[in-house]
Design a protein around this motif. Sequence first.
Motif, PDB file in Angstrom:
ATOM      1  N   ASP A  22       0.821  -1.198   0.000  1.00 14.74           N
ATOM      2  CA  ASP A  22       0.000   0.000   0.000  1.00 14.74           C
ATOM      3  C   ASP A  22       0.862   1.258   0.000  1.00 14.74           C
ATOM      4  OD1 ASP A  22       0.952   0.006   2.585  1.00 14.74           O
ATOM      5  OD2 ASP A  22      -0.981  -0.518   3.482  1.00 14.74           O
ATOM      6  N   SER A  23       2.174   1.058   0.101  1.00 18.35           N
ATOM      7  CA  SER A  23       3.123   2.166  -0.019  1.00 18.35           C
ATOM      8  C   SER A  23       4.497   1.582  -0.315  1.00 18.35           C
ATOM      9  CB  SER A  23       3.168   3.005   1.263  1.00 18.35           C
ATOM     10  OG  SER A  23       3.658   2.230   2.340  1.00 18.35           O
ATOM     11  N   LEU A  42       5.232  -1.435 -10.727  1.00 14.18           N
ATOM     12  CA  LEU A  42       4.527  -1.301  -9.450  1.00 14.18           C
ATOM     13  C   LEU A  42       3.090  -1.800  -9.556  1.00 14.18           C
ATOM     14  CD1 LEU A  42       5.741   2.301  -8.497  1.00 14.18           C
ATOM     15  CD2 LEU A  42       6.553   0.141  -7.518  1.00 14.18           C
ATOM     16  N   ASN A  45      -0.660  -3.663  -6.862  1.00 13.13           N
ATOM     17  CA  ASN A  45      -0.482  -3.444  -5.432  1.00 13.13           C
ATOM     18  C   ASN A  45      -1.724  -2.730  -4.914  1.00 13.13           C
ATOM     19  OD1 ASN A  45       2.273  -4.440  -4.633  1.00 13.13           O
ATOM     20  ND2 ASN A  45       2.873  -3.126  -6.352  1.00 13.13           N
ATOM     21  N   LEU A  47      -1.591   0.752  -4.110  1.00 11.44           N
ATOM     22  CA  LEU A  47      -1.063   2.108  -3.996  1.00 11.44           C
ATOM     23  C   LEU A  47      -2.162   3.124  -4.288  1.00 11.44           C
ATOM     24  CD1 LEU A  47       2.319   1.643  -5.899  1.00 11.44           C
ATOM     25  CD2 LEU A  47       1.909   1.481  -3.436  1.00 11.44           C
ATOM     26  N   PRO A  51       4.746   6.824  -5.269  1.00 13.70           N
ATOM     27  CA  PRO A  51       5.799   7.200  -4.305  1.00 13.70           C
ATOM     28  C   PRO A  51       6.360   8.587  -4.602  1.00 13.70           C
ATOM     29  CG  PRO A  51       6.132   4.970  -5.149  1.00 13.70           C
ATOM     30  CD  PRO A  51       5.047   5.566  -5.974  1.00 13.70           C
ATOM     31  N   ASN A  68      -3.944  -0.533  -9.422  1.00 12.74           N
ATOM     32  CA  ASN A  68      -3.643  -0.045  -8.080  1.00 12.74           C
ATOM     33  C   ASN A  68      -4.783   0.751  -7.466  1.00 12.74           C
ATOM     34  OD1 ASN A  68      -0.844  -0.581  -6.953  1.00 12.74           O
ATOM     35  ND2 ASN A  68      -0.311   0.006  -9.042  1.00 12.74           N
TER      36      ASN A  68
END
Length: 381
Positions: A22-23, A42, A45, A47, A51, A68
């Motif tokens: 989640d990060s 990425l 996930n 997210l 990031p 995401n």
Amino acid sequence: MDVFQSLEQGDSVLDLSRLDLDSVDMDGVSEERRRETTRLYLASNRLAVLPDALCLFANLQVLDVSSNGLELICEDVTRLTKLKTLIAKNNRLDAQSLPKDFGCLQLEVLNLSGNRFEELPPQCLKLRRLRSLSVGGNRLRAIPAEIENLTSLELLYLGGNLISFIPPELANLPHLSYLGLCDNRIQSVPPQLTRLHSLRSLSLHNNLLTYLPREILSLVHLQELSLRGNPLVVRFVRDMTYDPPSLLELAGRSIKSRNLPYSPQDVPSHLVNYLDMASKCPNPKCAGEEEMYVYVCVPVFFLSSCALVFVSCAFFTGVYFDSCVRHIKFVDFCGKYRLPLMHYLCSPECSSPCSSAPQSDVDSEDESSVPADRLQRVLLG
């Protein structure tokens, strides 16, 4: 274990997909590693945002942030000056999700399929180097005329939207080779699309098409045309399946085309009257007394797999009574239709407007002798 520990030094790929994150703390990536990484994954996930340190990957060329649930692409993305591929499919992006300066990127591949766009973001129409654009499975209602600005575009996929109209400006894309407009609400194809001289694949299945413009025959490089699920093909299959020429019609043509003698002493009087009703086909392409073979390939809908039934019949052209006979080669490779031009031969429909289309050089050849790359003509309703 640190998710970065297993990454070898010098590896240009950083794959953090499907980790249920989640990060992502990019501060755990060394400066050297950031500099070496050209592909960052990425996807899949949890997210909610990208990031903060993403912009520190100065040499990044490929970024995949699919699946995401993202609602926003951060402004920092625009600092990735070497980014060529951005894949952000299956998120929650909409018209407000892209940064204002998104069009300044040097992207060549952009995939925004499976999001919530109701219109094509104007920032995307400024990506002059874009070669591939996928915005399928959204809520687009129109294709903006400004699409013509993407002159480097080779692939455009807009399937699974609510589009009802194809703008003529779409024809101003000189390098476009694949155009996907399936699963929309399109009712007609503009004849201007014939200017797409590089087009090799055109997906129009599951729309509302009842006809195609004759001009589409000038797409000499077109190899794949998908039309299933349109009234055009549904009507064609229905007519071929349920309205074949009668045996009386076929027998009458054979007699008249071969100039066989007949009299009331040979056949019943009502058949004599029927034979005397024969009319000369007004189609100048009709072969007169020559024999023309019709190869018909009809989908078998009740089978679980894609199957075809081939029927080879000899029809004698030059005369007609009341039945419509067409010269057709019909092929469906599990959803990919490749059909030469449909001709009206000997029937009253020969003189109808739709019969005036030029004859394809493919039509007069046996299918087995035609190279696959020449099976490119299309069905005209």
